[in-house]
Design an enzyme around this catalytic site. Structure first.
Site, PDB file in Angstrom:
ATOM      1  N   ASP A 176       0.840  -1.192   0.000  1.00 28.41           N
ATOM      2  CA  ASP A 176       0.000   0.000   0.000  1.00 28.41           C
ATOM      3  C   ASP A 176       0.879   1.246   0.000  1.00 28.41           C
ATOM      4  OD1 ASP A 176       0.762   0.494   2.614  1.00 28.41           O
ATOM      5  OD2 ASP A 176      -1.205   0.130   3.481  1.00 28.41           O
ATOM      6  N   ASN A 184      -3.929  12.932   0.422  1.00 35.32           N
ATOM      7  CA  ASN A 184      -5.302  13.421   0.265  1.00 35.32           C
ATOM      8  C   ASN A 184      -5.520  14.742   0.995  1.00 35.32           C
ATOM      9  OD1 ASN A 184      -6.333  11.388  -1.406  1.00 35.32           O
ATOM     10  ND2 ASN A 184      -6.844  10.060   0.334  1.00 35.32           N
ATOM     11  N   HIS A 189      -8.526  14.839  -2.651  1.00 39.77           N
ATOM     12  CA  HIS A 189      -8.834  13.448  -3.003  1.00 39.77           C
ATOM     13  C   HIS A 189      -8.671  13.181  -4.496  1.00 39.77           C
ATOM     14  CE1 HIS A 189     -10.225  11.974   0.915  1.00 39.77           C
ATOM     15  NE2 HIS A 189     -10.667  13.211   1.114  1.00 39.77           N
ATOM     16  N   ASP A 193      -6.544  10.155  -6.168  1.00 42.08           N
ATOM     17  CA  ASP A 193      -6.994   9.268  -7.246  1.00 42.08           C
ATOM     18  C   ASP A 193      -5.990   9.257  -8.395  1.00 42.08           C
ATOM     19  OD1 ASP A 193      -9.256   8.650  -5.829  1.00 42.08           O
ATOM     20  OD2 ASP A 193     -10.607   9.912  -7.021  1.00 42.08           O
ATOM     21  N   GLU A 219      -6.219   1.956  -0.755  1.00 40.16           N
ATOM     22  CA  GLU A 219      -4.914   2.183  -1.383  1.00 40.16           C
ATOM     23  C   GLU A 219      -4.037   0.944  -1.255  1.00 40.16           C
ATOM     24  OE1 GLU A 219      -4.614   3.856   2.851  1.00 40.16           O
ATOM     25  OE2 GLU A 219      -6.057   4.000   1.212  1.00 40.16           O
TER      26      GLU A 219
END
Length: 298
Positions: A176, A184, A189, A193, A219
Site C-alpha cells: 500500500d 489526500n 482526493h 486518485d 490504497e
C-alpha cells in the site's frame, strides 16, 4: 418419416450438417469462444486458423480447470467450410446445443458443453466486444484498471488448486501507499486518485503477463505471481518499490512524492490455504511499515 427426419430427431446420433448451410467465419469474420456458465468469467478467446484444444490440462490451449472436464476434452478446428468441434474421447462428452457430438460444425450462437462448463461460439466483433466489456466491468477496478478483489481471490484459489495438483509454487505481494491520507489532506482526493491511477498504469507495465495485479482495498494492492518463488517475487517487489519512488506524479503544477511498502510471501505447500498465504503477506507488509516504510519485507 424420412431417414433425414429420423436422424434429426435421434438425440444419440451425431448431427451431420450440410456444408452449404454452414456460416463460415474463417476468411471474412472473427470467431471467439466465451464462457457462459460453470467457471469464473474470462475474456473471449479468439479463434485462429490453428484452432485450439480445450481441456483441464495446463498444456491445453484453452485450460479450464474443472473436475468435469477431461485433460484433453475437445478440439476446435478451422476448415475451409468453417469451424467445427471434435470430441477427444472425453469422459463426459462434448455437446453442441444439448446434443452429444463426435464432430460437428459450429454456427454463430451455438452453445458447447464440456462437462458442466458451457461455452458459446460467437462470430463477429460486436458480440465479442460486448462479452469483453462485460468481463471488464465485472473484474476490473474502474479507477485503476487493476483487477478487483473478488477476481483476485478467484485467481488465488485457482492458482492454489493448480499448484497443489502439479507440485508447483507461487507467491503473493501485498503493498500500500505510505502516508496516503497525508496526500489526500495536502493535495485533495482527486490528487490521491491521480496517484493511484498513474502508478497503477506503470505497475501493470512492469509485471509479467501471467501475474495478476489487483486493487484489494482503498490504497492497498496485491500481485499474484504464478511460478515465482520468494526470490523471484522479492525481485519484483524491489522493482515496484523503486518504480514508485522514481515516479513523477504531477497534479495541478505540483509534484507529489510517493513511496510504497510491500510484503512478500511464498506459498508453503498444500496445507496452506489461500487466505493464510494472503494474511502472511499482509503481516510482512505491516512489518515493512513498522521498520521504516518505503521498503519490502519477505
Amino acid at each position: 418419416m424420412t431417414a433425414e427426419d429420423e436422424r434429426a430427431t435421434d438425440p444419440l446420433r451425431t448431427s451431420i450438417t450440410s456444408v452449404g448451410d454452414i456460416q463460415s467465419p474463417i476468411e471474412r469474420d472473427v470467431a471467439s469462444l466465451v464462457i457462459l456458465r460453470g467457471v469464473e468469467l474470462r475474456p473471449p478467446v479468439r479463434l485462429g486458423l490453428d484452432g485450439l484444444v480445450i481441456g483441464r490440462s495446463s498444456e491445453a490451449d484453452f485450460c479450464i480447470e474443472h473436475e468435469s472436464i477431461s485433460r484433453q476434452h475437445c478440439r476446435i478446428e478451422a476448415t475451409p467450410e468453417g469451424y467445427r468441434v471434435r470430441d477427444l474421447q472425453s469422459t463426459n462428452g462434448t455437446y453442441v446445443n444439448d446434443r452429444r457430438v463426435d464432430v460437428a460444425y459450429l454456427r454463430d450462437g451455438d452453445q458447447i458443453r464440456t462437462g458442466r462448463v458451457i461455452l458459446k461460439f460467437v462470430v463477429g466483433t460486436i458480440e465479442g466486444a460486448y462479452h469483453h466489456e462485460l468481463y471488464r466491468l465485472v473484474t476490473l477496478d474502474p479507477l485503476t484498471q487493476a483487477f478487483n478483489r473478488r477476481h483476485f481471490e478467484q485467481e488465488l484459489e485457482r492458482e492454489h488448486s493448480r499448484a497443489s495438483r502439479y507440485g508447483r509454487t507461487f507467491s503473493v505481494i501485498v503493498f500500500d501507499f505510505d502516508h496516503f491520507k497525508r496526500i489526500n489532506d495536502t493535495y485533495g482526493h482527486l490528487a490521491g486518485d491521480a496517484v493511484l491511477k498513474q502508478l497503477s498504469e506503470q505497475f501493470r507495465a512492469r509485471i509479467r503477463r501471467d501475474d495478476v495485479f489487483a486493487r484489494i482495498g482503498g490504497e492497498e494492492f496485491a500481485v499474484l505471481c504464478p511460478e515465482s518463488d520468494l526470490e523471484g517475487a522479492s525481485h519484483l517487489a524491489a522493482d515496484l518499490n523503486l518504480l514508485a519512488k522514481r515516479a513523477r506524479i504531477e497534479w495541478e503544477g505540483a509534484i507529489i512524492p510517493v513511496t510504497i511498502s510491500l510484503g512478500v510471501a511464498e506459498w508453503s505447500g498444500p496445507d496452506e490455504l489461500p487466505k493464510a498465504l494472503l494474511d502472511r503477506a499482509d503481516a510482512r507488509l505491516y512489518e515493512a511499515k513498522r521498520t521504516g516504510r518505503d521498503r519490502y519485507c519477505a
